[in-house]
Design an enzyme around this catalytic site. Structure first.
Site, PDB file in Angstrom:
ATOM      1  N   LYS A 194       1.949  -9.869  -4.856  1.00 41.37           N
ATOM      2  CA  LYS A 194       3.316  -9.390  -5.114  1.00 41.37           C
ATOM      3  C   LYS A 194       4.220  -9.303  -3.879  1.00 41.37           C
ATOM      4  CE  LYS A 194       1.606  -5.697  -6.972  1.00 41.37           C
ATOM      5  NZ  LYS A 194       1.410  -4.406  -7.608  1.00 41.37           N
ATOM      6  N   ASP A 246      -2.940   1.385 -10.168  1.00 47.11           N
ATOM      7  CA  ASP A 246      -1.859   1.882 -11.044  1.00 47.11           C
ATOM      8  C   ASP A 246      -2.208   1.759 -12.529  1.00 47.11           C
ATOM      9  OD1 ASP A 246      -1.642  -0.878 -10.940  1.00 47.11           O
ATOM     10  OD2 ASP A 246       0.525  -0.929 -10.613  1.00 47.11           O
TER      11      ASP A 246
HETATM   12 MG    MG Z   1       4.995   0.521 -11.002  1.00 43.70          MG
END
Ligand code: MG
Ligand code: ADP
Length: 478
Positions: free
Chosen positions: A176, A211
């Site tokens: 990312k 996450d």
């Molecule tokens: Mg996020």
């Protein structure tokens, strides 16, 4: 405050007629073919996804890594107390103070900090010094002084990590847009704890949380039937609850529960390109990305990339003088110049004149001449790229549901990320994919219950820190 929020997402308005010249129509047909995933093809992708999941559970170093999270068993709902959460890996760095009040209730206070591109690609020490400064100023800002006791922090680190304990792990790679030197093979918890110690910041990093795991936990806090947490944001990934007996590669010894959360790292699915419908426009994106050949699934379904895929398609149309009379603009010519948020605006646009689409193209992208046919072609391209993303997302969700046999009993799946939250009809398109993938289950969308799990990386990380703290109190050596 509950973890579940009501939301109003605009629906996508699909157009079927372009009304273009024969060459325009022919090229649009070609693009439609390249992006369409039939129900049979979707089933094939799902089966491959499922077999890759099993490979990852059986052995180390598989394409879908299936990383045990060391979060054992399920939440009791009795988790209470004040915890900090730190979220690195998204668009912003976030520090969150979470007050857990039990049974799905909590309050949060948070501050976002911008991580500059130079920090994202520089020496990792500079990144951690910056993070420690952010935490320090957050504590001051919120008057947090716990005397001698350190505040426990759950560190949401949304990059692939080989986890070895609830608060230990080695970073495998960056994704990312991050690419700092000196981080691969190191423990992000130690790097963070050292930076905090140097600045005498009274915080104990007690949990390293992906996450997706955080999203699962935050959803489960109020919905005990949760069995997965998924992110469709900048990137994409998922976690789900697996039986220990199915994690054949597990060498971590006895556990306190017969279940553990698995961080799948499914963004790497089909890096071998066995089954995914990778187009030349996907290949162009991949080749020009900072991680070529990696995360191919993620690149077909995530917020960071959808606009860029669409941009590649549009530029080919321009080059063939089938769009904008053959003229582009500096904005459309720039990598990442066509943002995924534009796609949301364009997909939600309705009516014959497509005013919003025209505005995006002429004002935001500075295209000199935009016709109504141009607007319809662009809208069709966005529809194709967005729909393909949601259908591929459905394949992943179906894979998880089949592996965990949760279709019969029903389950909740917590989903976080701006794409799921804001992209028009993203959820409905996933649900349509699930209907096709479970033709024998008439009420599949009531059995696999998707829901927005907002702030998984905050509340979920706090829950993980709470679990870790309890574990540490029970076993002082942990
Ligand atoms: Mg996020
Ligand atoms: P993160 O994954 O970084 O934690 P988000 O879940 O907010 O953060 O995802 C950010 C990504 O979502 C960006 O790539 C952005 O382009 C995309 N995005 C943000 N808002 C929208 C929107 N309204 N429509 C489509 N994509 C969006």
């Amino acid at each position: 405050m509950a973890s579940q929020t009501q939301r109003k997402v605009p629906v996508a308005h699909t157009i079927t007629t372009i009304g273009g010249t024969p060459p325009q129509e022919a090229m649009v047909d070609k693009i439609v073919k390249a992006f369409t995933i039939t129900p049979e093809y979707l089933e094939e992708i799902t089966q491959h996804f499922l077999s890759e999941m099993k490979k990852g559970l059986n052995e180390e170093d598989q394409t879908i890594a299936m990383i045990p999270s060391f979060v054992e068993g399920r939440l009791t709902g009795e988790e209470v107390g004040q915890f900090l959460a730190l979220d690195l890996g998204g668009t912003n760095l976030r520090v969150v103070l979470v007050d857990l009040q039990g049974r799905g209730n909590f309050t949060t206070k948070s501050t976002k900090y911008k991580v500059s591109d130079s920090l994202k690609t520089g020496d990792v020490k500079d990144l951690y010094n910056f993070i420690a400064d952010c935490i320090d100023s957050f504590l001051t800002e919120h008057n947090l002084d716990y005397g001698t006791a350190d505040i426990h922090l759950g560190y949401t680190f949304s990059f692939p990590v080989y986890q070895s304990k609830i608060n230990r792990g080695l970073q495998k790679q960056w994704t990312k847009g991050f690419n700092c030197s000196g981080a691969i093979g190191k423990d992000p918890v130690i790097l963070l704890q050292d930076a905090l110690a140097k600045k005498h910041v009274p915080v104990l990093v007690s949990a390293l949380v992906n996450d997706t795991v955080g999203t699962l936990l935050s959803n489960a806090y109020s919905k005990p039937d949760t069995n997965a947490g998924i992110i469709f944001g900048t990137g994409s990934n998922g976690a789900y609850i697996e039986k220990m007996s199915s994690i054949k590669k597990w060498k971590g010894g006895p556990t306190s529960s017969d279940e553990m959360i698995i961080n799948m790292e499914f963004g790497a699915f089909d890096n071998e390109r066995v089954v995914l419908p990778v187009t030349p426009w996907d290949n162009k994106l991949d080749r020009e990305s900072i991680n070529p050949h990696k995360q191919i699934f993620e690149k077909m379904i995530s917020g960071m990339y959808l606009g860029e895929i669409a941009r590649n398609v549009l530029l080919e149309l321009v080059d063939r003088t089938l769009l904008f009379e053959g003229y582009s603009s500096k904005e459309l010519n720039s990598q990442w110049g066509f943002e995924t948020t534009y796609m949301s605006t364009i997909e939600a646009d309705q009516g014959d004149s497509l005013k919003e689409t025209h505005r995006v193209l002429s004002s935001s992208l500075n295209i000199p001449k935009v016709s109504e046919v141009d607007c319809r072609i662009v809208k069709r391209v966005c529809d194709l790229v967005g729909t393909r993303a949601a259908r591929l997302a459905a394949a992943a969700i179906a894979g998880i549901a089949r592996q965990s046999s949760s279709v019969q009993n029903g389950c909740d799946i917590g989903i976080d990320g701006s794409l799921y939250e804001f992209y028009p009809s993203f959820e409905q398109r996933i649900e349509q994919g699930l209907v096709e993938l479970f033709p024998d289950v008439p009420d599949i969308n009531k059995r696999i219950r998707l829901g927005l799990a907002k702030d998984g990386s905050g509340v979920g990380a706090a829950l993980c820190a709470c679990v870790a703290k309890k574990m540490a109190e029970r076993r002082p050596s942990v």
